[in-house]
Design a protein around this motif. Structure first.
Motif, PDB file in Angstrom:
ATOM      1  N   ALA A  31       1.532  -3.321 -11.470  1.00 59.23           N
ATOM      2  CA  ALA A  31       2.530  -4.313 -11.066  1.00 59.23           C
ATOM      3  C   ALA A  31       3.055  -4.028  -9.664  1.00 59.23           C
ATOM      4  N   LEU A  32       3.280  -2.753  -9.375  1.00 63.80           N
ATOM      5  CA  LEU A  32       3.744  -2.387  -8.036  1.00 63.80           C
ATOM      6  C   LEU A  32       2.678  -2.717  -6.983  1.00 63.80           C
ATOM      7  N   GLY A  33       1.441  -2.368  -7.271  1.00 64.39           N
ATOM      8  CA  GLY A  33       0.350  -2.656  -6.335  1.00 64.39           C
ATOM      9  C   GLY A  33       0.151  -4.156  -6.152  1.00 64.39           C
ATOM     10  N   PHE A  34       0.212  -4.924  -7.239  1.00 63.65           N
ATOM     11  CA  PHE A  34       0.052  -6.370  -7.161  1.00 63.65           C
ATOM     12  C   PHE A  34       1.196  -7.006  -6.368  1.00 63.65           C
ATOM     13  N   SER A  35       2.412  -6.543  -6.602  1.00 64.28           N
ATOM     14  CA  SER A  35       3.572  -7.064  -5.858  1.00 64.28           C
ATOM     15  C   SER A  35       3.428  -6.796  -4.369  1.00 64.28           C
ATOM     16  N   LEU A  36       2.971  -5.602  -4.031  1.00 60.23           N
ATOM     17  CA  LEU A  36       2.762  -5.260  -2.632  1.00 60.23           C
ATOM     18  C   LEU A  36       1.677  -6.142  -2.009  1.00 60.23           C
ATOM     19  N   LYS A  71       0.161 -10.637   1.595  1.00 57.57           N
ATOM     20  CA  LYS A  71      -0.572 -11.884   1.754  1.00 57.57           C
ATOM     21  C   LYS A  71       0.376 -13.021   2.130  1.00 57.57           C
ATOM     22  N   HIS A  72       1.509 -13.122   1.452  1.00 56.71           N
ATOM     23  CA  HIS A  72       2.486 -14.177   1.739  1.00 56.71           C
ATOM     24  C   HIS A  72       3.051 -14.021   3.153  1.00 56.71           C
ATOM     25  N   ASP A  73       3.320 -12.806   3.559  1.00 55.13           N
ATOM     26  CA  ASP A  73       3.846 -12.550   4.900  1.00 55.13           C
ATOM     27  C   ASP A  73       2.836 -12.984   5.960  1.00 55.13           C
TER      28      ASP A  73
END
Length: 162
Positions: free
Chosen positions: A27-32, A37-39
């Protein structure tokens, strides 16, 4: 909890993790990954917006009005853009015969600066309530620009395409 888990892995070499620890790391890796990507997408959109604004600041745009009183037809043209327009070609596209005073449907103006109005352009021909005016010009954007405007004798401007 996550930092404690990482600390536990780094300092004690305790690799016995249960499934909830793996889910937390995932979850931490996916959030990062989503954040990065969004940035990147936001920065790309901002860059495109700035490029469009830079081109728009180098463009000329026109306001066209048409006036008819008895046998006198007049076309009024004003540069309302942010750049000087050069080599302006005005084409009349009307249903009935409506021409410039020299008998053609094309009129040329060398240059119109920002907010400058052209001298009233006299037209000849029968009564027309609506006419189409096609403008083509060069400006600082480096591209030949075309604008088709439908105007009626009330001076109402309706941009049909750019």
């Amino acid at each position: 909890m996550m930092f404690a888990l990482m600390e536990d892995i780094l300092y004690t070499n305790n690799i016995n993790m249960n499934w909830s620890d793996w889910i937390a790391i995932f979850a931490l890796g996916f959030s990062l990954w989503v954040y990065i990507k969004h940035d990147k997408e936001i920065k790309t959109l901002e860059k495109e917006k700035l490029e469009r604004e830079a081109i728009e600041n180098k463009r000329a745009h026109f306001n066209v009005e048409y006036d008819w009183l008895f046998v006198r037809h007049m076309l009024y043209l004003q540069n309302i853009g942010k750049s000087t327009a050069k080599n302006i070609v005005i084409n009349l596209e009307s249903k009935e015969v409506l021409t410039f005073q020299d008998g053609t449907t094309q009129f040329r103006i060398n240059q119109l600066d920002v907010t400058e109005k052209a001298e009233p352009i006299p037209l000849t021909g029968g009564y027309q309530h609506d006419i189409k005016v096609k403008l083509t010009w060069d400006d600082e954007s480096g591209m030949g620009v075309t604008q088709i405007i439908c105007v009626n004798d009330d001076g109402v401007n309706g941009i049909m395409s750019k």
